[in-house]
Design a protein around this motif. Sequence first.
Motif, PDB file in Angstrom:
ATOM      1  N   LEU A   1      13.662  38.569  73.859  1.00 39.04           N
ATOM      2  CA  LEU A   1      13.163  39.639  74.725  1.00 39.04           C
ATOM      3  C   LEU A   1      14.328  40.442  75.305  1.00 39.04           C
ATOM      4  O   LEU A   1      14.285  41.677  75.352  1.00 39.04           O
ATOM      5  N   PHE A   2      15.379  39.749  75.748  1.00 40.34           N
ATOM      6  CA  PHE A   2      16.552  40.443  76.294  1.00 40.34           C
ATOM      7  C   PHE A   2      17.173  41.368  75.242  1.00 40.34           C
ATOM      8  O   PHE A   2      17.611  42.480  75.562  1.00 40.34           O
TER       9      PHE A   2
ATOM     10  N   SER B   1      21.805  52.619  81.657  1.00 41.71           N
ATOM     11  CA  SER B   1      20.451  52.247  82.078  1.00 41.71           C
ATOM     12  C   SER B   1      20.477  50.851  82.688  1.00 41.71           C
ATOM     13  O   SER B   1      20.971  49.901  82.062  1.00 41.71           O
ATOM     14  N   ALA B   2      19.949  50.735  83.894  1.00 47.07           N
ATOM     15  CA  ALA B   2      20.095  49.499  84.665  1.00 47.07           C
ATOM     16  C   ALA B   2      19.376  48.311  84.032  1.00 47.07           C
ATOM     17  O   ALA B   2      19.966  47.242  83.852  1.00 47.07           O
ATOM     18  N   LEU B   3      18.087  48.478  83.683  1.00 46.76           N
ATOM     19  CA  LEU B   3      17.324  47.329  83.181  1.00 46.76           C
ATOM     20  C   LEU B   3      17.875  46.800  81.863  1.00 46.76           C
ATOM     21  O   LEU B   3      18.085  45.575  81.724  1.00 46.76           O
ATOM     22  N   PRO B   4      18.154  47.647  80.862  1.00 48.65           N
ATOM     23  CA  PRO B   4      18.758  47.122  79.631  1.00 48.65           C
ATOM     24  C   PRO B   4      20.121  46.475  79.876  1.00 48.65           C
ATOM     25  O   PRO B   4      20.457  45.482  79.229  1.00 48.65           O
ATOM     26  N   LEU B   5      20.895  47.026  80.802  1.00 43.74           N
ATOM     27  CA  LEU B   5      22.195  46.431  81.108  1.00 43.74           C
ATOM     28  C   LEU B   5      22.034  45.048  81.734  1.00 43.74           C
ATOM     29  O   LEU B   5      22.781  44.116  81.411  1.00 43.74           O
TER      30      LEU B   5
ATOM     31  N   PHE C   1      15.015  24.691  81.283  1.00 44.30           N
ATOM     32  CA  PHE C   1      15.824  25.898  81.461  1.00 44.30           C
ATOM     33  C   PHE C   1      16.378  26.382  80.128  1.00 44.30           C
ATOM     34  O   PHE C   1      16.338  27.584  79.816  1.00 44.30           O
ATOM     35  N   LEU C   2      16.876  25.468  79.333  1.00 47.98           N
ATOM     36  CA  LEU C   2      17.450  25.827  78.038  1.00 47.98           C
ATOM     37  C   LEU C   2      16.385  26.430  77.117  1.00 47.98           C
ATOM     38  O   LEU C   2      16.627  27.434  76.432  1.00 47.98           O
ATOM     39  N   SER C   3      15.214  25.830  77.103  1.00 49.88           N
ATOM     40  CA  SER C   3      14.126  26.363  76.283  1.00 49.88           C
ATOM     41  C   SER C   3      13.754  27.769  76.725  1.00 49.88           C
ATOM     42  O   SER C   3      13.559  28.674  75.901  1.00 49.88           O
ATOM     43  N   LEU C   4      13.662  27.974  78.027  1.00 53.27           N
ATOM     44  CA  LEU C   4      13.278  29.290  78.553  1.00 53.27           C
ATOM     45  C   LEU C   4      14.319  30.349  78.247  1.00 53.27           C
ATOM     46  O   LEU C   4      13.992  31.440  77.766  1.00 53.27           O
ATOM     47  N   ILE C   5      15.575  30.040  78.517  1.00 53.72           N
ATOM     48  CA  ILE C   5      16.600  31.071  78.367  1.00 53.72           C
ATOM     49  C   ILE C   5      16.814  31.422  76.908  1.00 53.72           C
ATOM     50  O   ILE C   5      17.019  32.586  76.550  1.00 53.72           O
TER      51      ILE C   5
ATOM     52  N   PRO D   1       9.263  43.058  65.900  1.00 55.75           N
ATOM     53  CA  PRO D   1       9.038  42.551  67.256  1.00 55.75           C
ATOM     54  C   PRO D   1       9.915  41.344  67.569  1.00 55.75           C
ATOM     55  O   PRO D   1      10.359  40.625  66.663  1.00 55.75           O
ATOM     56  N   SER D   2      10.146  41.132  68.849  1.00 55.48           N
ATOM     57  CA  SER D   2      10.966  39.992  69.267  1.00 55.48           C
ATOM     58  C   SER D   2      10.310  38.674  68.892  1.00 55.48           C
ATOM     59  O   SER D   2      10.985  37.669  68.663  1.00 55.48           O
TER      60      SER D   2
END
Length: 367
Positions: A41-42, A230-234, A31-35, A111-112
Motif C-alpha cells: 500500500l505504501f 506531496s506530503a502523504l506520498p512522502l 507488527f512484522l506482518s502488518l508492516i 493493484p497492490s
Amino acid sequence: MSTVTASSQPAPVPPAGPGRRQTHWRVRFAFLSLIWGFSFLFIKVGTQSYAPFQVTLGRLVFGTAVLAAVMAVKRERLPRGVRTWAHLAVAGFFLNALPFSLFAYSELTIPSTLAGICNATSPLWGMGLSLVALSEDRPTRVRVAGLGLGFLGVLTVLGAWQGFRGLDATGTAMALLASLSYPVGWIYVRRTLAGSSESHLSLTGGQLLLATLQLAVVTPVFTDLPGRLSALPLLAIAALGALGTGLAMLVQYGLVAEVGPTTAQMVTYFVPVIATAAGVALLDEDLTWSTPVGAVIVLAGAALTQARPKRRAETGGTEGGNTAAGTAPADGTAPGTAAVDAAAAPAPVLPADDDTRPARSEPAATA
C-alpha cells in the motif's frame, strides 16, 4: 526487504518469563506482518506523486538511516575487505535495489493486492532455483508437489482460464521478477558470505548502503525532480523505508533469535492476506474470487516447499533439513544458531531485511 546476516557470535538473548515472552514475541510478530503487508500500500501511495526509482531511493535512504542509527548506538563498524564489499554490492542489487524498483514500477499498472500475492511466490522460485544451484538441497515429492501447487495458484490468481483478461502483463511480470530476484540474492549470499566474521548488523548496513548508492546513481538519470513535495506520498515512502525496511529487519531477527526460524517464517503467510485487505479497504481496489482463492493455493504450495523430511529415529538426526534458501532445523533452533528460511518475507531483504544468528550468513526477505 532482504538483508544478509552474520556469523559472529552475538550477545545471548536473556530468557524471558513465560508470560512476558509469549506476549512480546506475538506482538512483534503481528507488527512484522502488518508492516510488511502494508508495504505494498505504501508503494502504491508513493508512486502516485513520485517516480518508482524515487520511491525506491527514498525507501532505501530511510531504511539505511535507521540501521545507521542502530549501528552508532551499538558502536558497530561497517564491514572491511574489498571482497566482502563486492559481494555486498551484488547482494544489495538482487535483494534490495532490483526487487524494490520492480515492485514500485509494477504498481503503476497493477493493484497492490496483486503485488502482495506475487511477493508470496518467492519461496516457490527459491525452491526451484536451489534444486539447480545448491547441490545439498535435495528435492522431495512433497516439495516438488508444493512447487507445482504454488504455480497453479499463481495461474488462478491471474485468471489463466480467461486468457489473463484485465491484467497488465508488464506490471505482473515485473512483480513476479521482483519475487524471483530475492532467491537469486539468497543463493548468492549463501555461496559467498556464509561464515563471514562480520556481524549481521554490519553486513546488513553495508548491503543497504550500497543499494542506496546504486539507486542514487540511477535515479537522476531516469527521473526528473518532482515539481512539488506531496506530503502523504512522502510519508508513505518514509514509513516504507524506516518501518518496512529498517525497523522490520531488526524485529525479524529478534524473532528468529527468540522463537526460532520455523515460527518466525510464518509471517510470510500473513503478508499477502494483509496486503489484500489493505488494498481493498483503503485503496478501494477490486477483488474477484480468483484472487483470494489463488492466494490460498500459492501459500499452501509455499508451505509444502518448506517441508522438511521427518527425523530418522534410527540415526537420531534429520535428513536434508534445507529450505529453498536456508538451513533452519524443523524444530526451531535455539537463538543465534540458524537462519531464516526462504519463505521469511523481502524486502526487500530481504529481506530484509533482526538480531542475531551466527551459524552462517544468510539473507532474509521482505516485501
